[in-house]
Design an enzyme around this catalytic site. Structure first.
Site, PDB file in Angstrom:
ATOM      1  CB  SER A 230      -0.953  -0.045   1.199  1.00 43.82           C
ATOM      2  OG  SER A 230      -1.992   0.896   1.064  1.00 43.82           O
ATOM      3  CD  GLU A 348      -5.305  -4.305  -3.813  1.00 41.91           C
ATOM      4  OE1 GLU A 348      -5.433  -3.810  -2.687  1.00 41.91           O
ATOM      5  OE2 GLU A 348      -4.239  -4.800  -4.233  1.00 41.91           O
ATOM      6  CG  HIS A 462      -5.593  -2.640   0.437  1.00 42.34           C
ATOM      7  ND1 HIS A 462      -4.721  -2.436  -0.606  1.00 42.34           N
ATOM      8  CD2 HIS A 462      -5.163  -1.826   1.439  1.00 42.34           C
ATOM      9  CE1 HIS A 462      -3.812  -1.545  -0.250  1.00 42.34           C
ATOM     10  NE2 HIS A 462      -4.051  -1.160   0.999  1.00 42.34           N
TER      11      HIS A 462
END
Length: 566
Positions: A230, A348, A462
């Site tokens: 990320s 995600e 995610h």
């Protein structure tokens, strides 16, 4: 993103306690020397850990909002058995903290919590090494995620014990977050020009510390792999093109984050405007003299009122640290000597469903905070639709994913814009620049029968790949509803086997620059002619030009930093 729960829009994790110092016998098998002094770690079965080692001086007093400075030296042997303080941040309400956070009330906004163990004196790192290992172990330096305003190296998600057992030395660290590390204050006082990259400068300082000190711990300073997820992935991508990191690392792994998460000068200016409008801090003197809690109040108030709070803080392009056009720099071959693994997860944006009481998607559905937060800007939709000669982007996706529902197409559009597309484009540009690239898509999904009744199947959200890479498939990390029951079941053997393969691939890459090896699926390098993608699921498979029609929709779009409206 309009600030309702935006400070939680990240993988924010903690789990730290303050370090202490003490004097021990000079001879011990868990002691190592650094440039600042000696440290004593802890042996946990077969892995030695060192926690809370300062890699820079405390960024407090005259050091606040300044570039990191070398750590102060100490006498005797420093106790490295406990994590250092977490950098100031608001607590993420879906993550269990080991200590009860304290409350911080915002005028005209929601109540927020601050970890009681947060402290501006937070620039420390942690090391995991196999006990009794030989010298010159490959080094894996991890950069944590959290949208650049939450997160910590002490998170249980980043425990390097299992990964170190693959014969590598694992390091992670804290860096300044939010306005402490990413507010550009140079217009208030030219002495602070560049302060908007202090958090990124911290990351570079940690990398330099590892380069200069890791041999004392058995690591090979000439074989350092940087990896992150990320915000950490965007940071790793930035280090690949930064002139400030030349010669400091050998390989890189980018997980679910890329150049598109960086900040433009225009967005940086709007962030400062929001901060100045959010409270009583109007001058550099005000920012320097404010308490930690007062600064957090200003930051959180600004994020609450912002249109896109998740983009308020990030490393800045067009600076000494990061070129104005990182995509073009990569394509030109600036990092061609550095092999890269890059990828993203299949679902995600479903991670942010976890912030709604009914698990609705914040970017697609009406949710607890009101109307959907537009992550995919309308002007982007229009430009990409025009490039595909269709009236709308949804029409392009109706062709790319025939038979999919309107909502499924919408989710795919946002996924491709924010994570999947940037990963593919990075692989393309690095290959064009002459670099060796390995592209992946993490697509493992927990079996439906473990999903609680009334809860949607969120898929490979995610951050879902993190426990697979680190080998932490247990109750410490409950990323999606029902997964703790799955971990306790006999069926979890499938996920644990996948984790072994991914962990080996990552550590093989750190050792040799090639993820392939025994018990790892065949993974070919990315080329524009074959476009192979390793799809990590229960039965990993190498796919030629994975989701090619969705990729082609974005072929004319640049996935560089986007000037979001803050």
């Amino acid at each position: 993103m309009r600030k309702k729960t935006a400070v939680g829009m990240a993988v924010a994790l903690a789990g730290a306690s303050l370090f202490s110092t003490g004097v021990f016998a000079a001879e011990c098998d868990t002691c190592s020397k650094t440039e600042s002094g000696e440290v004593k770690g802890v042996l946990n079965t077969d892995v030695v850990t060192f926690k809370g080692i300062p890699y820079a001086d405390a960024p407090v007093g005259e050091n606040r909002f300044m570039p990191p400075k070398p750590p102060k030296k100490w006498l005797g042997v420093r106790d490295a058995s406990n994590f250092g303080a977490v950098c100031p941040q608001a607590a993420d309400h879906i993550i269990p903290y080991p200590q009860k956070p304290k409350m911080l009330d915002l005028v005209g906004g929601p109540v927020h919590e601050i970890p009681v163990f947060a402290n501006e004196d937070c620039l420390s790192l942690n090391i995991w090494k196999p006990h009794g290992s030989v010298a010159k172990l490959p080094v894996m330096l991890y950069v944590h995620g959290g949208a650049f305003f939450v997160g910590a190296g002490s998170s249980p998600a980043y425990d390097g014990t299992a990964l170190a057992r693959n014969g590598v030395l694992v390091v992670n660290f804290n860096y300044r977050l939010g306005l402490f590390g990413f507010a550009e204050l140079g217009s208030l006082d030219s002495q602070y020009t560049g302060s908007g990259n202090n958090g990124f400068r911290d990351q570079i300082a940690a990398l330099k510390w590892v380069k200069n000190n890791i041999s004392a711990f058995g690591g090979d300073p000439e074989n350092i792999t940087i990896f992150g997820e990320s915000a950490g992935g965007a940071s790793v991508a930035s280090m690949l093109v930064s002139p400030q990191t030349k010669g400091l690392f050998k390989r890189a792994i980018i997980q679910s984050g890329n150049f598109n998460l960086l900040q433009t000068p225009e967005a940086a200016k709007r962030t400062l405007e929001q901060l100045l409008a959010a409270g009583k801090l109007k001058s550099m003197k005000d920012f320097k003299s404010a308490t930690t809690e007062e600064l957090l109040q200003v930051q959180l108030t600004a994020q609450f009122t912002a249109q896109n709070s998740s983009s308020m803080f990030a490393p800045k392009v067009g600076t000494l640290e990061i070129p104005a056009n990182p995509e073009e720099a990569l394509k030109s071959g600036v990092a061609k000597e550095i092999p890269v693994i890059v990828g993203a997860n299949q679902d995600e944006i479903n991670y942010w469903n976890l912030y709604d009481s009914k698990f609705r998607n914040l970017f697609i559905d009406e949710w607890d905070g009101g109307q959907p937060n537009r992550l995919l800007p309308l002007d982007v939709e229009a430009k990409v639709a025009n490039a595909n000669s269709v009236a709308s982007l949804e029409q392009a996706y109706a062709k790319a994913i025939p038979g999919a529902s309107e909502r499924a197409r919408r989710v795919a559009m946002v996924n491709d814009f924010i994570m999947n597309g940037p990963a593919v484009r990075f692989a393309e540009n690095h290959a064009l620049g002459g670099g060796n690239t390995y592209l992946y898509r993490f697509a493992w999904t927990m079996p439906d029968k473990y999903v609680p009744q009334g809860t949607p199947q969120l898929g490979a959200v995610h951050a879902m790949e993190i426990p697979f890479v680190f080998g932490i498939l247990d109750d410490r990390l409950k990323i999606v509803p029902g997964i703790e029951n799955y971990y306790r079941s006999n069926e979890s053997a499938v996920a644990k086997e996948l984790s072994k393969k991914m962990s080996l691939a990552w550590s093989n890459f750190a050792k040799f620059g090639d993820p392939n090896g025994q018990n790892v699926p065949q993974w070919s390098q990315y080329t524009l002619s074959t476009r192979p993608t390793l799809v990590w699921n229960s039965n990993p498979i190498l796919v030629k030009d994975f989701e090619s029609e969705r990729r082609k929709v974005w072929s004319a779009w640049s996935f560089g930093p986007y000037p979001y409206k803050i």
